[in-house]
Design an enzyme around this catalytic site. Sequence first.
Site, PDB file in Angstrom:
ATOM      1  N   CYS A 117       6.891   6.152  -0.383  1.00 50.69           N
ATOM      2  CA  CYS A 117       5.912   6.416  -1.437  1.00 50.69           C
ATOM      3  C   CYS A 117       5.357   7.840  -1.384  1.00 50.69           C
ATOM      4  CB  CYS A 117       4.767   5.416  -1.357  1.00 50.69           C
ATOM      5  SG  CYS A 117       5.339   3.719  -1.267  1.00 50.69           S
ATOM      6  N   HIS A 257      -1.889   7.839  -4.094  1.00 48.06           N
ATOM      7  CA  HIS A 257      -0.835   6.827  -4.217  1.00 48.06           C
ATOM      8  C   HIS A 257      -1.493   5.505  -4.604  1.00 48.06           C
ATOM      9  CE1 HIS A 257       2.396   4.168  -3.501  1.00 48.06           C
ATOM     10  NE2 HIS A 257       2.095   3.840  -2.257  1.00 48.06           N
ATOM     11  N   ASN A 287       2.261  -1.097  -7.106  1.00 52.92           N
ATOM     12  CA  ASN A 287       2.765  -0.002  -6.268  1.00 52.92           C
ATOM     13  C   ASN A 287       4.198   0.321  -6.695  1.00 52.92           C
ATOM     14  OD1 ASN A 287       3.812   1.599  -4.258  1.00 52.92           O
ATOM     15  ND2 ASN A 287       2.992   0.391  -2.560  1.00 52.92           N
TER      16      ASN A 287
HETATM   17  O1  UT7 Z   1       3.224   2.114  -0.338  1.00 55.98           O
HETATM   18  C1  UT7 Z   1       3.076   1.606   0.921  1.00 55.98           C
HETATM   19  C2  UT7 Z   1       3.377   0.135   0.841  1.00 55.98           C
HETATM   20  N1  UT7 Z   1       2.520  -0.719   1.555  1.00 55.98           N
HETATM   21  C3  UT7 Z   1       1.223  -0.947   1.305  1.00 55.98           C
HETATM   22  O2  UT7 Z   1       0.561  -0.290   0.570  1.00 55.98           O
HETATM   23  C4  UT7 Z   1       0.616  -2.129   2.004  1.00 55.98           C
HETATM   24  C5  UT7 Z   1      -0.730  -1.892   2.580  1.00 55.98           C
HETATM   25  N2  UT7 Z   1      -1.344  -3.146   2.908  1.00 55.98           N
HETATM   26  C6  UT7 Z   1      -2.049  -3.858   2.001  1.00 55.98           C
HETATM   27  O3  UT7 Z   1      -2.233  -3.444   0.895  1.00 55.98           O
HETATM   28  C7  UT7 Z   1      -2.659  -5.173   2.461  1.00 55.98           C
HETATM   29  O4  UT7 Z   1      -2.493  -5.313   3.839  1.00 55.98           O
HETATM   30  C8  UT7 Z   1      -2.056  -6.395   1.721  1.00 55.98           C
HETATM   31  C9  UT7 Z   1      -2.481  -6.412   0.278  1.00 55.98           C
HETATM   32  C10 UT7 Z   1      -0.542  -6.385   1.831  1.00 55.98           C
HETATM   33  C11 UT7 Z   1      -2.561  -7.693   2.365  1.00 55.98           C
HETATM   34  O5  UT7 Z   1      -3.991  -7.707   2.352  1.00 55.98           O
HETATM   35  P1  UT7 Z   1      -4.792  -8.097   3.670  1.00 55.98           P
HETATM   36  O6  UT7 Z   1      -6.207  -8.084   3.338  1.00 55.98           O
HETATM   37  O7  UT7 Z   1      -4.302  -7.196   4.783  1.00 55.98           O
HETATM   38  O8  UT7 Z   1      -4.348  -9.599   3.899  1.00 55.98           O
HETATM   39  P2  UT7 Z   1      -3.566 -10.241   5.131  1.00 55.98           P
HETATM   40  O9  UT7 Z   1      -2.145  -9.793   5.181  1.00 55.98           O
HETATM   41  O10 UT7 Z   1      -4.399 -10.066   6.376  1.00 55.98           O
HETATM   42  O11 UT7 Z   1      -3.594 -11.768   4.713  1.00 55.98           O
HETATM   43  C12 UT7 Z   1      -4.808 -12.494   4.551  1.00 55.98           C
HETATM   44  C13 UT7 Z   1      -4.473 -13.896   4.114  1.00 55.98           C
HETATM   45  C14 UT7 Z   1      -3.409 -14.582   4.971  1.00 55.98           C
HETATM   46  O12 UT7 Z   1      -3.760 -15.932   5.108  1.00 55.98           O
HETATM   47  P3  UT7 Z   1      -4.491 -16.464   6.456  1.00 55.98           P
HETATM   48  O13 UT7 Z   1      -3.548 -16.133   7.551  1.00 55.98           O
HETATM   49  O14 UT7 Z   1      -5.779 -15.713   6.531  1.00 55.98           O
HETATM   50  O15 UT7 Z   1      -4.642 -17.917   6.180  1.00 55.98           O
HETATM   51  C15 UT7 Z   1      -2.171 -14.483   4.120  1.00 55.98           C
HETATM   52  O16 UT7 Z   1      -1.248 -15.506   4.379  1.00 55.98           O
HETATM   53  O17 UT7 Z   1      -3.968 -13.900   2.766  1.00 55.98           O
HETATM   54  C16 UT7 Z   1      -2.740 -14.604   2.725  1.00 55.98           C
HETATM   55  N3  UT7 Z   1      -1.908 -14.036   1.681  1.00 55.98           N
HETATM   56  C17 UT7 Z   1      -1.959 -14.431   0.395  1.00 55.98           C
HETATM   57  N4  UT7 Z   1      -2.678 -15.378  -0.229  1.00 55.98           N
HETATM   58  C18 UT7 Z   1      -2.509 -15.516  -1.548  1.00 55.98           C
HETATM   59  C19 UT7 Z   1      -1.016 -13.010   1.793  1.00 55.98           C
HETATM   60  N5  UT7 Z   1      -0.486 -12.747   0.595  1.00 55.98           N
HETATM   61  C20 UT7 Z   1      -1.053 -13.603  -0.293  1.00 55.98           C
HETATM   62  C21 UT7 Z   1      -0.902 -13.818  -1.677  1.00 55.98           C
HETATM   63  N6  UT7 Z   1      -1.652 -14.777  -2.260  1.00 55.98           N
HETATM   64  N7  UT7 Z   1      -0.069 -13.074  -2.435  1.00 55.98           N
END
Ligand code: UT7
Length: 332
Positions: A117, A257, A287
Amino acid sequence: MTRKLRAAGIWGTGLAVPERVLTNADLEKMVDTSDEWITTRTGIKERRIAADDEATSDLAAAAARHALTEAGVRAEELDLIIVATVTPDVSFPATACLVQMKLGAANAATFDLSAGCSGFVYALDMAVRAVESGAYNRVLAVGADILSRITDWTDRSTCVLFGDGAGSAVVGPVSEGRGLLATDLGAEGASGHLLTLPAGGSRKPASAETIQSREHFILMQGNEVFKFAVRIMGETTQTSLKKCGMGPDDIDVFVPHQANIRIIEAARKRLGLPEEKVFINVQSYGNTSAASIPIALDEAFRSGKIKDDDIVALVGFGAGLTWASAILRWGR
Ligand code: UT7
């Protein structure tokens, strides 16, 4: 110290996105997710998805045509085309070669670069250095990706984040004091495994097993990338600003970004920028990888947010892990 013959900057920008819109409501029917989760965790409401017969070079060429028109440059006048992408049409020839053919830019040298990115800012830096040195006169820098083709549509932790698109800029000589003032590009290769496409390359060629184990899709440790992004966005912007004797207060328009509204917000706070200086369109496109910054830049310019002599800051992070920031004084 680099040898600089003249100033160089952006003459025109352009964007292209596919017609098909995929909303959070659509995703609710595909995986176990909700509009509420996606909106609060990422800020994304919808994204564009390429048609089956649309490839990265199609979007890249369309975005390039807009930028050429804006710049008043004919395709034959281009002497270099750089395409930043992680989703080339094919491994080779380079997508830049396909764009050259589509534009009829027969006099241009071509190459692709891969910096995730951060790719467009890397390409812009290379384009500007090429013109500043006097070696090239009209350079096209493109950021284009069709991540939907390498997205695992059964993985809710990644499939809600990405969209397809392309953005571009035509770079040429500008008056002294305008154009690109400073950049900071970098990488942390040791963290590359946090965001990768595991199979299909020389390390692990495509096989029945790699397909079975879904290794041709994006594999990401989202929260680790999140922490990296929040730290690096502020740091790299400060580094670029310092190089041109400026501070965050000098920024008129901040174009980050567009990965996640929470990352953008954290960077904004770290830099102490008021909300109105930050351009955000993540809600509309998600993204779009290398296309994210040039799409946002083009929309910011066309909506009248960027005026001549404004100080514009571009900042990105991505696969690599890489980062890149650039400070421009807008205008020719
Ligand atoms: O261009 C570079 C590319 N990468 C990025 O920009 C990614 C950067 N990271 C992020 O933007 C964030 O880390 C995410 C949006 C990917 C995830 O957000 P988060 O606040 O870090 O959530 P998490 O991964 O810690 O997940 C929290 C919870 C989990 O459930 P439990 O374990 O707390 O029960 C996940 O299983 O949210 C759950 N979860 C979802 N729930 C509903 C993960 N994805 C989803 C979803 N819908 N799509």
